[in-house]
Scaffold this active site. Structure first.
Site, PDB file in Angstrom:
ATOM      1  N   ASN A 110      -5.809   7.547  -0.135  1.00 56.81           N
ATOM      2  CA  ASN A 110      -6.567   6.648  -1.007  1.00 56.81           C
ATOM      3  C   ASN A 110      -6.270   5.198  -0.659  1.00 56.81           C
ATOM      4  O   ASN A 110      -5.180   4.857  -0.209  1.00 56.81           O
ATOM      5  CB  ASN A 110      -6.259   6.941  -2.481  1.00 56.81           C
ATOM      6  CG  ASN A 110      -5.141   6.079  -3.027  1.00 56.81           C
ATOM      7  OD1 ASN A 110      -5.347   4.916  -3.403  1.00 56.81           O
ATOM      8  ND2 ASN A 110      -3.921   6.633  -3.039  1.00 56.81           N
ATOM      9  N   PHE A 114      -5.548  -0.806  -6.875  1.00 56.37           N
ATOM     10  CA  PHE A 114      -5.307  -1.237  -8.264  1.00 56.37           C
ATOM     11  C   PHE A 114      -6.622  -1.482  -9.011  1.00 56.37           C
ATOM     12  O   PHE A 114      -6.780  -2.479  -9.739  1.00 56.37           O
ATOM     13  CB  PHE A 114      -4.451  -2.503  -8.311  1.00 56.37           C
ATOM     14  CG  PHE A 114      -3.003  -2.320  -7.983  1.00 56.37           C
ATOM     15  CD1 PHE A 114      -2.449  -1.068  -7.749  1.00 56.37           C
ATOM     16  CD2 PHE A 114      -2.156  -3.419  -7.899  1.00 56.37           C
ATOM     17  CE1 PHE A 114      -1.102  -0.905  -7.434  1.00 56.37           C
ATOM     18  CE2 PHE A 114      -0.796  -3.278  -7.587  1.00 56.37           C
ATOM     19  CZ  PHE A 114      -0.280  -2.021  -7.353  1.00 56.37           C
ATOM     20  N   ASN A 176      -2.049  -0.537  -0.761  1.00 53.32           N
ATOM     21  CA  ASN A 176      -3.477  -0.843  -0.847  1.00 53.32           C
ATOM     22  C   ASN A 176      -3.805  -2.213  -1.418  1.00 53.32           C
ATOM     23  O   ASN A 176      -4.960  -2.539  -1.636  1.00 53.32           O
ATOM     24  CB  ASN A 176      -4.181   0.250  -1.665  1.00 53.32           C
ATOM     25  CG  ASN A 176      -4.020   1.612  -1.031  1.00 53.32           C
ATOM     26  OD1 ASN A 176      -4.097   1.744   0.182  1.00 53.32           O
ATOM     27  ND2 ASN A 176      -3.770   2.622  -1.854  1.00 53.32           N
TER      28      ASN A 176
END
Length: 343
Positions: A110, A114, A176
Protein backbone atom coordinates in the site's frame (compact mmCIF):
# COMPACT_ATOMS: atom_id res chain seq x y z
CA UNK A 1 -18.91 -16.89 6.63
CA UNK A 2 -15.72 -14.86 6.27
CA UNK A 3 -14.34 -17.30 3.69
CA UNK A 4 -17.37 -16.65 1.51
CA UNK A 5 -17.13 -12.88 2.03
CA UNK A 6 -13.44 -12.96 1.13
CA UNK A 7 -14.18 -14.66 -2.20
CA UNK A 8 -16.46 -11.77 -3.08
CA UNK A 9 -14.21 -9.02 -1.74
CA UNK A 10 -11.13 -10.33 -3.54
CA UNK A 11 -12.93 -9.91 -6.87
CA UNK A 12 -12.79 -6.12 -6.50
CA UNK A 13 -10.15 -3.42 -6.09
CA UNK A 14 -8.35 -3.80 -2.76
CA UNK A 15 -9.19 -0.36 -1.39
CA UNK A 16 -12.84 -0.64 -2.38
CA UNK A 17 -12.97 -4.09 -0.79
CA UNK A 18 -11.43 -2.63 2.37
CA UNK A 19 -14.23 -0.08 2.68
CA UNK A 20 -16.94 -2.60 1.82
CA UNK A 21 -15.56 -5.13 4.29
CA UNK A 22 -15.64 -2.60 7.12
CA UNK A 23 -19.16 -1.55 6.13
CA UNK A 24 -20.23 -5.19 6.25
CA UNK A 25 -18.64 -5.65 9.67
CA UNK A 26 -20.40 -2.54 10.92
CA UNK A 27 -23.75 -3.80 9.61
CA UNK A 28 -23.20 -7.17 11.29
CA UNK A 29 -22.37 -5.44 14.56
CA UNK A 30 -25.44 -3.21 14.47
CA UNK A 31 -27.62 -6.23 13.73
CA UNK A 32 -26.08 -8.27 16.54
CA UNK A 33 -24.53 -10.76 14.12
CA UNK A 34 -20.83 -10.37 14.85
CA UNK A 35 -20.89 -13.78 16.57
CA UNK A 36 -21.45 -15.32 13.13
CA UNK A 37 -18.05 -13.94 12.07
CA UNK A 38 -15.99 -14.79 15.12
CA UNK A 39 -16.10 -16.41 18.54
CA UNK A 40 -14.59 -14.05 21.08
CA UNK A 41 -11.63 -15.66 22.84
CA UNK A 42 -11.66 -16.25 26.55
CA UNK A 43 -9.86 -13.51 28.49
CA UNK A 44 -6.09 -13.66 28.80
CA UNK A 45 -5.33 -10.59 30.95
CA UNK A 46 -2.04 -8.94 30.09
CA UNK A 47 -0.60 -5.80 31.68
CA UNK A 48 1.59 -3.35 29.78
CA UNK A 49 2.14 0.43 29.91
CA UNK A 50 0.14 0.39 33.15
CA UNK A 51 -2.93 -0.85 31.26
CA UNK A 52 -4.75 -4.13 31.88
CA UNK A 53 -5.55 -5.61 28.47
CA UNK A 54 -8.27 -8.30 28.30
CA UNK A 55 -6.00 -10.21 25.95
CA UNK A 56 -2.65 -9.43 24.27
CA UNK A 57 -3.85 -9.50 20.63
CA UNK A 58 -4.69 -6.17 19.02
CA UNK A 59 -5.89 -4.63 15.78
CA UNK A 60 -3.07 -2.62 14.18
CA UNK A 61 -3.49 0.97 13.04
CA UNK A 62 -4.44 1.53 9.42
CA UNK A 63 -7.53 -0.64 9.30
CA UNK A 64 -9.83 1.99 10.80
CA UNK A 65 -8.10 5.29 10.08
CA UNK A 66 -10.96 7.56 11.19
CA UNK A 67 -12.30 5.58 14.15
CA UNK A 68 -15.58 4.81 12.40
CA UNK A 69 -15.76 1.13 13.38
CA UNK A 70 -14.35 0.99 16.91
CA UNK A 71 -17.18 -0.94 18.52
CA UNK A 72 -17.51 -3.43 15.67
CA UNK A 73 -13.79 -4.23 15.75
CA UNK A 74 -13.79 -4.57 19.53
CA UNK A 75 -16.74 -6.96 19.27
CA UNK A 76 -14.58 -9.36 17.21
CA UNK A 77 -12.54 -10.14 20.33
CA UNK A 78 -9.44 -8.00 19.97
CA UNK A 79 -7.78 -7.20 23.28
CA UNK A 80 -7.27 -3.67 22.00
CA UNK A 81 -7.92 -1.66 18.87
CA UNK A 82 -5.62 1.04 17.49
CA UNK A 83 -7.17 3.60 15.14
CA UNK A 84 -5.49 6.12 12.82
CA UNK A 85 -3.04 7.21 11.60
CA UNK A 86 -4.71 10.60 11.99
CA UNK A 87 -3.27 14.00 11.04
CA UNK A 88 -4.20 17.52 12.18
CA UNK A 89 -5.92 18.38 8.89
CA UNK A 90 -7.85 16.10 6.52
CA UNK A 91 -5.89 14.83 3.54
CA UNK A 92 -6.66 12.67 0.54
CA UNK A 93 -3.46 10.64 0.58
CA UNK A 94 -1.69 9.46 -2.53
CA UNK A 95 -3.33 8.98 -5.96
CA UNK A 96 -5.29 5.77 -6.61
CA UNK A 97 -4.80 2.90 -7.18
CA UNK A 98 -2.66 2.66 -4.07
CA UNK A 99 -3.38 -0.72 -2.51
CA UNK A 100 -2.44 -4.07 -4.08
CA UNK A 101 -2.95 -7.66 -2.91
CA UNK A 102 -0.35 -10.39 -3.40
CA UNK A 103 -2.49 -13.42 -2.44
CA UNK A 104 0.23 -15.95 -3.26
CA UNK A 105 2.29 -14.38 -0.48
CA UNK A 106 -0.54 -13.44 1.93
CA UNK A 107 0.70 -9.88 1.47
CA UNK A 108 -0.39 -6.36 0.60
CA UNK A 109 1.50 -3.39 -0.83
CA UNK A 110 0.00 0.00 0.00
CA UNK A 111 0.96 3.61 -0.57
CA UNK A 112 -2.12 5.19 0.99
CA UNK A 113 -0.24 8.14 2.49
CA UNK A 114 -2.11 8.90 5.72
CA UNK A 115 -5.47 9.38 3.98
CA UNK A 116 -7.85 10.45 6.74
CA UNK A 117 -10.60 12.92 7.64
CA UNK A 118 -8.49 14.82 10.18
CA UNK A 119 -8.22 14.64 13.95
CA UNK A 120 -11.43 16.54 14.68
CA UNK A 121 -13.48 14.00 12.70
CA UNK A 122 -11.76 11.13 14.50
CA UNK A 123 -12.50 12.66 17.89
CA UNK A 124 -16.18 12.99 16.97
CA UNK A 125 -16.28 9.34 16.01
CA UNK A 126 -14.62 8.27 19.25
CA UNK A 127 -17.12 10.35 21.23
CA UNK A 128 -19.98 8.45 19.58
CA UNK A 129 -18.50 5.01 20.23
CA UNK A 130 -19.40 2.85 23.23
CA UNK A 131 -15.70 1.90 23.50
CA UNK A 132 -16.06 -1.31 25.48
CA UNK A 133 -12.36 -2.07 25.29
CA UNK A 134 -8.84 -0.61 25.14
CA UNK A 135 -8.36 2.06 22.47
CA UNK A 136 -5.08 3.29 21.03
CA UNK A 137 -4.90 6.32 18.76
CA UNK A 138 -2.10 6.60 16.20
CA UNK A 139 -1.01 10.14 15.25
CA UNK A 140 1.05 11.53 12.37
CA UNK A 141 1.92 14.69 10.50
CA UNK A 142 0.33 16.17 7.40
CA UNK A 143 2.08 15.52 4.11
CA UNK A 144 2.77 19.21 3.48
CA UNK A 145 4.19 19.88 6.94
CA UNK A 146 8.01 20.08 6.70
CA UNK A 147 9.94 17.88 9.09
CA UNK A 148 11.29 20.98 10.85
CA UNK A 149 7.70 21.69 11.94
CA UNK A 150 6.55 18.09 12.35
CA UNK A 151 6.59 18.32 16.13
CA UNK A 152 3.81 20.91 15.95
CA UNK A 153 1.55 18.44 14.13
CA UNK A 154 2.25 15.70 16.63
CA UNK A 155 1.74 18.01 19.60
CA UNK A 156 -1.56 19.23 18.15
CA UNK A 157 -2.85 15.69 17.63
CA UNK A 158 -1.63 14.55 21.05
CA UNK A 159 -3.55 17.34 22.77
CA UNK A 160 -6.73 16.66 20.76
CA UNK A 161 -6.83 12.89 21.33
CA UNK A 162 -5.42 12.80 24.85
CA UNK A 163 -8.75 12.52 26.66
CA UNK A 164 -10.04 9.82 24.30
CA UNK A 165 -7.13 7.37 24.12
CA UNK A 166 -5.97 4.65 26.47
CA UNK A 167 -2.59 5.09 24.78
CA UNK A 168 -1.24 7.25 21.96
CA UNK A 169 1.15 6.03 19.25
CA UNK A 170 3.51 8.40 17.41
CA UNK A 171 3.91 7.16 13.83
CA UNK A 172 7.26 8.19 12.36
CA UNK A 173 7.77 5.09 10.25
CA UNK A 174 5.30 4.97 7.36
CA UNK A 175 7.16 4.79 4.04
CA UNK A 176 4.27 6.51 2.25
CA UNK A 177 4.79 10.10 3.44
CA UNK A 178 7.91 11.58 1.87
CA UNK A 179 10.65 12.22 4.44
CA UNK A 180 8.69 10.88 7.41
CA UNK A 181 11.21 8.16 8.21
CA UNK A 182 13.91 10.82 8.50
CA UNK A 183 12.36 11.55 11.90
CA UNK A 184 13.83 8.22 13.07
CA UNK A 185 17.31 9.72 12.83
CA UNK A 186 18.82 9.90 16.29
CA UNK A 187 19.01 13.69 16.65
CA UNK A 188 15.62 14.40 15.03
CA UNK A 189 14.05 11.64 17.12
CA UNK A 190 15.54 12.98 20.34
CA UNK A 191 14.04 16.42 19.73
CA UNK A 192 10.63 15.02 18.78
CA UNK A 193 10.39 12.53 21.63
CA UNK A 194 11.56 15.00 24.27
CA UNK A 195 9.00 17.58 23.13
CA UNK A 196 6.20 15.00 23.18
CA UNK A 197 7.23 13.57 26.54
CA UNK A 198 7.18 17.05 28.02
CA UNK A 199 3.73 17.70 26.59
CA UNK A 200 2.55 14.30 27.84
CA UNK A 201 3.55 15.11 31.42
CA UNK A 202 2.02 18.59 31.20
CA UNK A 203 -1.25 17.13 29.95
CA UNK A 204 -1.19 14.53 32.71
CA UNK A 205 -0.85 17.25 35.33
CA UNK A 206 -3.66 19.34 33.86
CA UNK A 207 -6.08 16.53 32.94
CA UNK A 208 -5.51 14.46 36.05
CA UNK A 209 -4.59 11.21 34.30
CA UNK A 210 -1.57 9.98 32.43
CA UNK A 211 -1.94 8.47 28.94
CA UNK A 212 0.98 6.24 27.83
CA UNK A 213 2.98 7.40 24.81
CA UNK A 214 4.35 4.86 22.32
CA UNK A 215 6.45 5.27 19.17
CA UNK A 216 6.08 3.09 16.05
CA UNK A 217 9.32 2.35 14.21
CA UNK A 218 10.17 0.84 10.82
CA UNK A 219 11.56 -2.66 10.25
CA UNK A 220 14.09 -1.28 7.72
CA UNK A 221 16.71 -0.24 10.25
CA UNK A 222 20.38 -1.10 10.62
CA UNK A 223 21.86 -2.37 13.87
CA UNK A 224 23.41 1.05 14.52
CA UNK A 225 20.08 2.79 13.90
CA UNK A 226 18.25 0.41 16.23
CA UNK A 227 20.83 0.99 18.93
CA UNK A 228 20.60 4.78 18.52
CA UNK A 229 16.80 4.76 18.60
CA UNK A 230 16.78 2.56 21.69
CA UNK A 231 19.17 4.99 23.38
CA UNK A 232 16.77 7.87 22.74
CA UNK A 233 13.82 5.88 24.07
CA UNK A 234 15.72 4.78 27.17
CA UNK A 235 16.82 8.32 27.98
CA UNK A 236 13.31 9.72 27.46
CA UNK A 237 11.72 6.85 29.40
CA UNK A 238 9.18 6.33 26.65
CA UNK A 239 6.23 4.17 27.72
CA UNK A 240 6.43 1.68 24.86
CA UNK A 241 7.45 0.90 21.30
CA UNK A 242 5.64 -0.69 18.37
CA UNK A 243 7.91 -2.70 16.08
CA UNK A 244 7.17 -2.22 13.38
CA UNK A 245 5.60 -0.69 10.31
CA UNK A 246 5.54 -1.92 6.69
CA UNK A 247 8.77 -2.52 4.76
CA UNK A 248 10.15 -1.12 1.52
CA UNK A 249 12.16 -4.32 1.04
CA UNK A 250 10.87 -6.49 -1.82
CA UNK A 251 13.27 -9.39 -1.36
CA UNK A 252 10.67 -12.01 -0.37
CA UNK A 253 8.32 -11.09 -3.25
CA UNK A 254 10.80 -9.88 -5.87
CA UNK A 255 9.47 -12.21 -8.58
CA UNK A 256 5.86 -11.08 -8.18
CA UNK A 257 4.43 -8.88 -10.97
CA UNK A 258 3.40 -6.27 -8.39
CA UNK A 259 6.75 -6.15 -6.59
CA UNK A 260 7.71 -2.94 -8.38
CA UNK A 261 4.74 -1.06 -6.95
CA UNK A 262 5.87 1.75 -4.65
CA UNK A 263 4.71 1.53 -1.04
CA UNK A 264 4.97 -0.49 2.13
CA UNK A 265 4.81 -4.28 2.04
CA UNK A 266 2.83 -5.99 4.81
CA UNK A 267 1.71 -9.53 5.51
CA UNK A 268 3.56 -12.84 5.74
CA UNK A 269 6.74 -11.74 3.85
CA UNK A 270 7.32 -9.06 6.49
CA UNK A 271 7.46 -11.53 9.37
CA UNK A 272 11.18 -12.35 9.39
CA UNK A 273 12.41 -8.78 8.94
CA UNK A 274 10.03 -7.27 11.48
CA UNK A 275 10.74 -9.98 14.05
CA UNK A 276 14.49 -9.54 13.59
CA UNK A 277 14.12 -5.79 14.24
CA UNK A 278 11.99 -6.53 17.30
CA UNK A 279 14.59 -8.94 18.65
CA UNK A 280 17.46 -6.49 18.15
CA UNK A 281 15.45 -3.65 19.67
CA UNK A 282 14.68 -5.76 22.74
CA UNK A 283 18.42 -6.27 23.29
CA UNK A 284 19.08 -2.53 23.39
CA UNK A 285 15.88 -1.30 25.01
CA UNK A 286 15.44 -1.03 28.76
CA UNK A 287 13.59 -4.08 30.06
CA UNK A 288 10.96 -1.85 31.65
CA UNK A 289 9.81 -0.58 28.22
CA UNK A 290 7.25 -2.96 26.67
CA UNK A 291 7.12 -3.67 22.93
CA UNK A 292 4.13 -4.44 20.72
CA UNK A 293 5.18 -6.86 17.98
CA UNK A 294 3.63 -6.24 14.56
CA UNK A 295 4.35 -7.51 11.09
CA UNK A 296 3.55 -10.71 9.24
CA UNK A 297 1.32 -12.45 11.77
CA UNK A 298 -0.85 -14.91 9.82
CA UNK A 299 -1.10 -17.78 12.34
CA UNK A 300 -0.84 -18.41 16.06
CA UNK A 301 2.77 -19.54 15.82
CA UNK A 302 3.70 -16.11 14.46
CA UNK A 303 2.28 -14.43 17.56
CA UNK A 304 4.41 -16.76 19.68
CA UNK A 305 7.44 -15.83 17.59
CA UNK A 306 6.91 -12.18 18.42
CA UNK A 307 6.68 -12.99 22.12
CA UNK A 308 9.85 -15.08 21.94
CA UNK A 309 11.59 -12.11 20.31
CA UNK A 310 10.59 -9.85 23.19
CA UNK A 311 7.05 -8.55 22.63
CA UNK A 312 4.48 -8.28 25.41
CA UNK A 313 1.58 -7.67 23.02
CA UNK A 314 0.99 -8.28 19.30
CA UNK A 315 -1.05 -6.65 16.55
CA UNK A 316 -2.03 -7.49 12.99
CA UNK A 317 -4.01 -6.05 10.09
CA UNK A 318 -3.08 -7.82 6.84
CA UNK A 319 -3.44 -11.18 8.56
CA UNK A 320 -7.07 -10.27 9.25
CA UNK A 321 -7.60 -9.65 5.53
CA UNK A 322 -6.42 -13.13 4.58
CA UNK A 323 -7.40 -15.23 7.60
CA UNK A 324 -10.42 -13.37 8.94
CA UNK A 325 -11.46 -12.93 12.57
CA UNK A 326 -10.60 -16.53 13.49
CA UNK A 327 -6.96 -15.41 13.59
CA UNK A 328 -7.69 -13.41 16.75
CA UNK A 329 -8.73 -16.45 18.78
CA UNK A 330 -5.98 -18.59 17.24
CA UNK A 331 -3.33 -16.14 18.43
CA UNK A 332 -4.87 -15.70 21.89
CA UNK A 333 -5.12 -19.48 22.35
CA UNK A 334 -1.51 -19.99 21.24
CA UNK A 335 -0.32 -17.37 23.70
CA UNK A 336 -2.49 -18.89 26.43
CA UNK A 337 -0.91 -22.31 25.88
CA UNK A 338 2.52 -20.77 26.06
CA UNK A 339 1.66 -19.02 29.31
CA UNK A 340 0.42 -22.30 30.77
CA UNK A 341 3.61 -24.03 29.66
CA UNK A 342 1.92 -26.21 27.07
CA UNK A 343 3.64 -24.84 23.97
Amino acid sequence: MYSLARLLLFRMDAERAHALGLAGLEAAYRCGLVSTLATKPKPLPTKAFGIEFPNPVGCAAGLDKNGEHIDALMALGFGFVEIGTVTPRPQQGNPKPRMFRLPEHLAVINRLGFNNAGVDALVRNVERAKREGILGINIGKNKDTPNEQAVDDYLYCLERVYDYADYVTVNISSPNTAGLRDLQGEEALRVLVNELRGAQEDLAAVRGHRVPLLVKIAPDLSEAEIEGIAGVFNAARIDGVIAGNTTVDRGPVIEHPLAAQVGGLSGKPLYEKSTHTLRRLRLHLDNTIPIIGVGGITEGADALGKVSAGAQLVQFYTGLVYRGPELIGECVDAMRRRRLGEG
